[in-house]
Scaffold this active site. Structure first.
Site, PDB file in Angstrom:
ATOM      1  N   GLY A 316       1.307  63.748 -40.603  1.00  0.00           N
ATOM      2  CA  GLY A 316       2.034  62.436 -40.061  1.00  0.00           C
ATOM      3  C   GLY A 316       1.525  61.515 -40.865  1.00  0.00           C
ATOM      4  NE  ARG A 317       0.854  57.609 -36.756  1.00  0.00           N
ATOM      5  CZ  ARG A 317       1.622  56.827 -35.853  1.00  0.00           C
ATOM      6  NH1 ARG A 317       1.508  55.588 -35.876  1.00  0.00           N
ATOM      7  NH2 ARG A 317       2.689  57.299 -35.229  1.00  0.00           N
ATOM      8  CB  CYS A 389      15.320  33.911 -34.509  1.00  0.00           C
ATOM      9  SG  CYS A 389      15.763  32.700 -33.153  1.00  0.00           S
ATOM     10  CD  GLU A 390      14.592  38.707 -31.048  1.00  0.00           C
ATOM     11  OE1 GLU A 390      14.047  38.964 -30.232  1.00  0.00           O
ATOM     12  OE2 GLU A 390      15.841  38.764 -31.570  1.00  0.00           O
TER      13      GLU A 390
END
Length: 461
Positions: A316-317, A389-390
């Site tokens: 995986g990662r 914009c969050e």
């Protein structure tokens, strides 16, 4: 740079694992790629200053340490000697990276036609490619079978029928693995735990669906059942989950051989090994993981009286994750008062959730460091945020940075190689950043920055 310091040196509103650093300029080696170092406060990777790197490509930019990537690939290849090790294309894939994977002797896992296209373009041997996915179309399956993909991991009864028809039409016998769910809850975020029953992947062992899937594959003359595939999740640090999963999966493995008369030569126990995003993470070495998983499988096979199948794992990662960092430029800094007289410094950078969605999606923690200079200022508790914009556009939730951090400074966030660029978006019409590979004092762009022309190319209105 969540750093080492004496317990209790700072509490405030920081998490319990985060301690005020003794030296705010220092790197914590476990969080960074192998060639990362600070010289006079400036972060260098692969022998190059990140300030010089981003001067040519601007920020934000992903910086990929090729030496680190290759060394981690070799560590899994050698640690899991005798296994097939599958690199996770979904973590990050480009033509250059696919070639590195092949050159280091690893197999490659893809889960879309696009990822398969990149792998084939890079010249990866199709026989060393595994194809995942819970909803592969007939077109995707046809392309994979025609290309000679070494194994397709089937995920539903409909897919078994679909794949059998495609293989028959092409006149080939397609090797297949059946993905099963072992009912194991990995100690990870709910959305990246993939072996409990109530989720979209695989066939349940306990409900009998895994055995029925194997029966259907065995009954299809155009399919060859090679084995079972189990994956319990991602960002996992201990092997206790694999112990339970192996017992259940190998029990089904033995049942298929006994009741269907079909001994399967292979078994894939997945992987999803964890990496260090902050100092609260303590990943094991590939050699240690291999020793533990090999012992678990051998013990379960002995108890069942069966031979140990040929094993595969999927790190995986754990290969690309630590090999990459993201470099940003600070735009604004402001202090926000908190309850109890505490304060937090908000550091806004020129990227955010468009280049790393994981903090917003998984509440993931990251670390960071001032990358462009040294500072003698007192550390302050900071939150690094993006420009989108969050309110949930957070890059690093909690970190100590120099109190004189200001506009124009560079900040680098380690551990962003997995799922940063691959899950990047054009939110707010942002342009996705480039990936710059560095090695031995040289740099090359392996994925260029998007342009406005790229952004508008699909807008036909």
């Amino acid at each position: 740079m969540a750093s080492h310091a004496s317990p209790g040196s700072f509490t405030g509103t920081s998490p319990v694992w985060l301690r005020e650093p003794e030296d705010v300029n220092a790197l914590v080696p476990v969080l960074w790629s192998r060639t990362a170092e600070k010289v006079d406060g400036v972060l260098r990777i692969g022998g190059l200053s990140v300030a010089d790197l981003v001067a040519n490509v601007n920020t934000p930019a992903y910086v990929l340490d090729e030496d680190d990537f290759r060394s981690r690939a070799r560590a899994f290849r050698d640690g899991f000697e005798g296994y097939d090790v599958y690199y996770a294309g979904k973590a990050f894939l480009s033509t250059a990276v696919a070639r590195w994977v092949a050159e280091e002797g690893l197999c490659l896992d893809v889960c879309s036609d696009g990822e398969l296209t990149v792998a084939l373009r890079a010249g990866v041997d199709p026989a060393r490619i595994g194809y995942h996915g819970n909803n592969k179309s007939a077109m995707e399956l046809r392309r994979a079978v025609h290309a000679g993909v070494g194994r397709i991991i089937v995920d539903s009864y409909a897919e078994i029928e679909r794949l059998a028809d495609v293989a028959a039409q092409l006149g080939v016998v397609q090797p297949v693995m059946v993905r099963v769910t072992a009912g194991v809850e990995a100690h990870t975020h709910e959305f990246i735990a993939t072996a409990h029953e109530d989720q979209k992947f695989g066939f349940s062992i306990s409900a009998g669906a895994g055995f029925e899937a194997a029966r259907r594959v065995v009954g299809a003359s155009s399919l060859e059942l090679r084995g079972l595939h189990s994956h319990i999740g991602s960002q996992i640090f201990d092997t206790s989950g694999w112990e339970v999963a192996a017992r259940r999966v190998l029990g089904l493995h033995a049942k298929v051989a006994a009741e269907l008369g079909h001994p399967m030569p292979e078994l894939d126990l997945g992987g999803g090994f964890g990496i260090a995003y902050t100092t609260q993470d303590d990943p094991a070495t590939p050699a240690d993981l291999a020793a533990q998983i090999t012992r678990i499988v051998a013990g379960e096979c002995a108890a069942l009286g069966i031979d140990v199948p040929h094993l595969s794992i999927e790190p995986g990662r754990a290969i690309v994750g630590p090999a990459m960092c993201t470099v940003y430029t600070v735009g604004t800094v402001k202090e926000v008062s908190l309850d109890g007289g505490a304060a937090r410094t908000y550091v806004s950078v020129d990227g955010g959730m468009s280049d790393n969605i994981r903090p917003a999606l998984y509440d993931a923690d990251y670390s960071c460091t001032l990358a462009s200079r040294s500072s003698a200022a007192t550390p302050v508790l900071a939150r690094v945020v993006g420009k989108h914009c969050e309110s949930g556009d957070i890059v690093v939730k909690d970190e100590f940075l120099p109190g004189d951090i200001g506009p124009g400074d560079l900040i680098a966030v380690p551990g962003t190689g997995a799922y940063g660029r691959s899950m990047a978006s054009n939110y707010n019409h942002a342009l996705r950043p480039p990936v710059v590979a560095v090695k031995d004092g040289s740099a090359r762009v392996i994925v260029r920055r998007e342009t406005v022309d790229d952004l508008l190319a699909t807008d036909v209105g």
